[in-house]
Enzyme design. Structure first.
Site, PDB file in Angstrom:
ATOM      1  N   LYS A  68       0.685  -1.231   0.012  1.00 24.43           N
ATOM      2  CA  LYS A  68       0.082  -0.008  -0.043  1.00 24.43           C
ATOM      3  C   LYS A  68       0.861   1.293  -0.007  1.00 24.43           C
ATOM      4  O   LYS A  68       0.519   2.166  -0.427  1.00 24.43           O
ATOM      5  CB  LYS A  68      -1.214  -0.057   1.103  1.00 24.43           C
ATOM      6  CG  LYS A  68      -1.952  -1.031   1.090  1.00 24.43           C
ATOM      7  CD  LYS A  68      -3.001  -0.913   2.244  1.00 24.43           C
ATOM      8  CE  LYS A  68      -3.988  -1.807   2.099  1.00 24.43           C
ATOM      9  NZ  LYS A  68      -5.231  -1.781   3.178  1.00 24.43           N
ATOM     10  N   ASP A 105     -10.072   2.598   1.786  1.00 25.53           N
ATOM     11  CA  ASP A 105      -9.997   2.012   3.099  1.00 25.53           C
ATOM     12  C   ASP A 105     -11.038   3.079   4.125  1.00 25.53           C
ATOM     13  O   ASP A 105     -11.442   2.843   4.815  1.00 25.53           O
ATOM     14  CB  ASP A 105      -8.737   1.913   3.580  1.00 25.53           C
ATOM     15  CG  ASP A 105      -8.330   0.165   3.126  1.00 25.53           C
ATOM     16  OD1 ASP A 105      -9.192  -0.431   2.733  1.00 25.53           O
ATOM     17  OD2 ASP A 105      -7.057   0.469   3.006  1.00 25.53           O
TER      18      ASP A 105
END
Length: 285
Positions: A68, A105
């Protein structure tokens, strides 16, 4: 005949439920397309993007551990929210072949809390355990929603640095995991009108990982326990929370919420969220 596709990348990746979610939605909507998973090692990340960039059928990918953060300098553009968080979990191939990084997210985490967040509170506090990529999105999202955050990690110094970076304006606190592992006799004040969260934003409790050591004497009455672990979806952390009379939110809630935003970008349609219960049944099969 070519078919548009997206996928999730990570290392490891076989356990990901993302293909189940996206393919369920594609089938329910009758859309052409597929969603796969692809294991990408750290030293193969740049090569993977170079290959996919030239494939007109590839719509993009979701990104999970451990990529990420590492993927960000390899992209052409970073969405402002992802830039602020410092982590990308969704990459979209634009019409010109350029790659844009997003973070879904943060909104995915907040989605099951919308009813609570729409209310006015005297005070909001979140105890967050974990300092990885998903925790970065969670801390940024909670700070934006005016929570005082107590962030715990293996390294309290890393937790403090994350708070200073992502939530510099608040009266937040950093500690290590051990702070919450032992029982406390702290007498919580009247929590009426307050919103309290306890969030496991770490891999602890995941299949193959040691359990999260959290003593629920640290959770105020009426707190909400939220675990982002998805394998298993019903973790010992959540089971203990329910036994203590607390509301529990599992990792499927965040996973489905973040997938919603990614699906729209990949396939140009809104997923059928009225099918969430059926989707959960398929995910647990």
């Amino acid at each position: 005949m070519s078919v548009p596709y997206a996928e999730v990348i990570g290392d490891p990746i076989a356990q990901s439920k993302s293909p189940v979610i996206h393919n369920f939605w594609l089938a329910r909507l009758g859309l052409p397309g597929r969603y796969d998973h692809c294991q990408v090692h750290g030293d193969g990340l740049e090569r993977y993007l170079s290959q996919r960039r030239t494939d007109p059928d590839w719509r993009g990918c979701n990104v999970t551990m451990p990529h990420k953060l590492a993927i960000m300098p390899l992209l052409d553009r970073i969405d402002p929210l992802a830039a602020r968080i410092g982590a990308v979990n969704t990459v979209v191939r634009e019409a010109d072949g350029s790659l844009t990084g997003y973070n879904t997210d943060a909104p995915g985490f907040l989605e099951p809390l919308q009813a609570e967040l729409a209310a006015t509170h005297l005070f909001r506090m979140a105890r967050v355990l974990g300092t990885g990529g998903a925790a970065r999105a969670i801390v940024a999202a909670l700070a934006q929603e005016h929570f005082v955050i107590v962030l715990a990690g293996r390294d309290a110094g890393k937790a403090l640095a994350m708070l200073d970076e992502l939530a510099p304006d608040g009266e937040h606190h950093a500690t290590d995991f051990g702070h919450f592992a032992d029982a406390t006799d702290f007498a919580f004040d009247d929590r009426k009108g307050c919103l309290d969260l306890v969030v496991n934003a770490s891999p602890l409790g995941m299949t193959g990982q040691p359990p999260l050591a959290f003593d629920f004497s640290h959770a105020p009455p009426g707190a909400i326990a939220y675990d982002i672990v998805t394998s298993p979806p019903d973790t010992p952390f959540l089971q203990t929370a329910r036994a203590a009379g607390l509301r529990a939110i599992d990792g499927y809630a965040m996973l489905i919420g973040q997938a919603d935003r990614a699906f729209t970008r990949f396939f140009g349609a809104n997923p059928p969220r009225e099918e969430d219960e059926a989707l959960r049944t398929v995910m647990q099969a």
